[in-house]
Each structure stands twice: as structure tokens, then as C-alpha cells.
Design a protein around this motif. Structure first.
Motif, PDB file in Angstrom:
ATOM      1  N   SER A 277     -24.120 -32.802 -40.816  1.00 57.48           N
ATOM      2  CA  SER A 277     -24.035 -31.316 -41.493  1.00 57.48           C
ATOM      3  C   SER A 277     -25.124 -30.997 -40.850  1.00 57.48           C
ATOM      4  N   VAL A 278     -25.155 -29.869 -39.561  1.00 63.27           N
ATOM      5  CA  VAL A 278     -25.960 -28.930 -39.729  1.00 63.27           C
ATOM      6  C   VAL A 278     -26.487 -28.217 -41.079  1.00 63.27           C
ATOM      7  N   ASN A 279     -28.164 -27.743 -41.312  1.00 62.67           N
ATOM      8  CA  ASN A 279     -28.392 -27.817 -41.813  1.00 62.67           C
ATOM      9  C   ASN A 279     -27.747 -26.190 -41.770  1.00 62.67           C
ATOM     10  N   ALA A 280     -27.325 -24.923 -43.760  1.00 67.28           N
ATOM     11  CA  ALA A 280     -27.532 -23.886 -43.730  1.00 67.28           C
ATOM     12  C   ALA A 280     -28.749 -23.197 -43.351  1.00 67.28           C
ATOM     13  N   ALA A 281     -28.513 -22.104 -42.697  1.00 69.90           N
ATOM     14  CA  ALA A 281     -29.567 -20.662 -42.514  1.00 69.90           C
ATOM     15  C   ALA A 281     -30.533 -20.798 -43.947  1.00 69.90           C
ATOM     16  N   LYS A 282     -31.744 -21.008 -43.678  1.00 67.32           N
ATOM     17  CA  LYS A 282     -32.988 -20.195 -44.693  1.00 67.32           C
ATOM     18  C   LYS A 282     -32.981 -18.640 -45.450  1.00 67.32           C
TER      19      LYS A 282
END
Length: 285
Positions: A277-282
Motif C-alpha cells: 500500500s502506498v501512503n495517501a497524500a497528506k
């Protein structure tokens, strides 16, 4: 475009991206035609936002489009949610396979595709199935674009081909001005195909700028008699590495999920899907 991204971020919070790979053993018309097998494959795909599919043996070119049609008809709304890109049939002599990527169009899009030419000087035709490389855009994640280099190695050539992926990375990074890379697929990187003594000779492993998210003890095989880390994920690029938490690595055990016998599970594939999983944008405050 900014308004669309804001809307996506507002729907239940910021959206990360689940990226998976799945060697669907000998995928073709036979598997699409069997509802019990198709159900497991479709469920495996819908768990992901972007999936690499390997070992597509579809000489007539009808099975994979049929799979996507079923995916969009049964699991989405009135508008098709999933798109895909697929390579030409790749391989030496008469044996051919294809790579394909299936993706949720609201979360990811294709910037460009590149069929690795496999014509490196003094090492022409290094790959049995040369990587079909895709550059994706992902506006809802910490990284806004990334390149995936896929691979399905023949077991007997696993050491050589994993090492040669280093050359693929160099070639692609010159072809495109990309910074974020994921190298993933069925490396056959376990259970005797890559002896321990060989790892030090594999540049993709010895170069510390490449981060191997998947350890040598990870089991991605369906057979109960084997525990093999065949499937792997390797990252390159500081932003890419920071955007993926190692604990997000997941092997999807569809055998347990659907209560299948080993024989029933093997009818789907001898590999379980592997996901990160790639982190969501902050969010900006």
C-alpha cells in the motif's frame, strides 16, 4: 483537475493506493469459463487499486478482455471503473505470455508504456519475457507518479534475470525522467532457484539503493508442501521508499478466504497475490 483531486480526498478521507501482483497460472479462456475460478480471480482484483497480472496465455486475445468486462459488469456501477493495459505476447519460440495491469480509473491513470527492448550490448535477449514497463499517475498518494517494472522469470534463469533487472532500471530511468520505481512480479526468487550464495552477485540486491520490501521467508505459494518467497517487491527512489510502509506487505490467501481445498485453490493459481500500500497524500492544513 485540482477540484477532482479535492473531491477524491474528501470522500471518506485521503485515499492511498493498494498495488498487487498476481501470477494467475496459465490464465486463458479455460479459467474465465469456470465461474468458481473466475469468482476468486475477480475478488482478488477488486481488493486492489492496481494489479499486475502475469502468465496470461491467451493466443486468441479474448480471455483477458472478457475478464475485464466481467469485472466492470459485476463489481462496479453503470460506468466502467477499471481500465487496463496489456503487452504483446512475449517469449522465445512458440511459448508466449503477456503482462497486464488492471487499475481503478478514478485513482490511477497511465502516463506512458514502454516495452523494454532487451537489446543490451553483449547481452541481447537476456529475458524470456522482457518487462512491459508502465508509468502511472496517482494524484491521491504521497507520490504523484511511479513506474512499475514487471517480471516473470523462468525458474532456471531466475538468478540471471533478477540481476538483469538492474539494467532494465537503468535503461528505463534514461528513457523517462522518472524518480519512483516499483519492480515486482514472480521472481522465482526462492526454494532452490536462487541459492543463497548467488544473492551477492545480483546487482538488484547488492546495490543498497534498491529496497526489498519482501523477505526471503515470505510464503507466496499455494501448495502446502512449499513455503517459498517466489513473488517479490523492490522499491527505488527515496520518495517511493518513504511512501510505502514495510508493514503494508500482504499475501492474500484466497484459499482460506473462500474455504477452498488445496486442489481447488491450485485450479485458480499456484501463487497467492502479493500486495503493498502506498501512503495517501497528506492533507494541507
Amino acid at each position: 483537475m485540482k477540484a477532482a483531486v479535492f473531491l477524491l480526498l474528501s470522500l471518506g478521507g485521503a485515499l492511498g493506493l493498494k498495488i498487487c501482483s498476481f501470477n494467475i497460472r496459465s490464465f486463458g479462456e479455460n479459467k474465465v469459463s469456470k465461474p468458481e475460478i473466475l469468482k476468486v480471480i475477480l475478488e482478488s482484483i477488486t481488493r486492489c487499486d492496481l494489479m499486475l497480472v502475469m502468465e496470461i496465455k491467451d493466443a486468441k486475445g479474448k480471455a483477458f478482455p472478457r475478464l475485464i468486462s466481467q469485472l466492470n459488469r459485476k463489481y462496479t456501477g453503470p460506468k466502467p471503473e477499471y481500465g487496463y493495459v496489456i503487452s504483446h505476447r512475449l517469449g522465445r519460440k512458440t511459448y508466449k505470455e503477456q503482462y497486464a495491469f488492471v487499475y481503478r480509473k478514478k485513482l490511477v491513470s497511465v502516463k506512458s508504456v514502454y516495452q523494454y527492448p532487451d537489446t543490451q550490448p553483449e547481452d541481447v535477449d537476456a529475458f524470456a519475457r522482457e518487462p512491459y514497463v508502465v508509468w502511472f499517475s496517482s494524484p491521491t498518494t504521497e507520490i504523484k507518479d511511479f513506474v512499475i517494472i514487471p517480471i516473470h522469470t523462468p525458474p532456471e534463469s531466475a538468478v540471471k534475470e533478477i540481476d538483469e533487472l538492474y539494467d532494465v532500471y537503468q535503461n528505463v530511468s534514461q528513457h523517462w525522467k522518472a524518480q519512483n520505481f516499483i519492480i515486482m512480479g514472480d521472481f522465482n526468487a526462492a526454494c532452490g532457484y536462487v541459492p543463497k550464495k548467488e544473492w551477492r552477485n545480483i546487482r538488484l540486491r547488492s546495490d543498497t539503493s534498491f529496497v526489498w520490501l519482501t523477505g526471503d521467508k515470505l510464503d507466496t505459494s499455494v501448495k502446502e508442501s512449499t513455503k517459498c518467497a517466489y513473488d517479490r517487491v523492490v522499491l527505488h527512489g527515496s520518495t517511493m521508499i518513504q511512501a510505502v510502509k514495510p508493514e503494508s506487505v500482504e499475501v492474500y490467501d484466497f484459499k482460506t478466504k473462500f474455504g477452498l481445498t488445496e486442489e481447488e485453490a491450485l485450479a485458480v493459481s499456484d501463487h497467492f497475490p502479493l500486495c503493498i500500500s502506498v501512503n495517501a497524500a497528506k492533507r494541507k492544513t
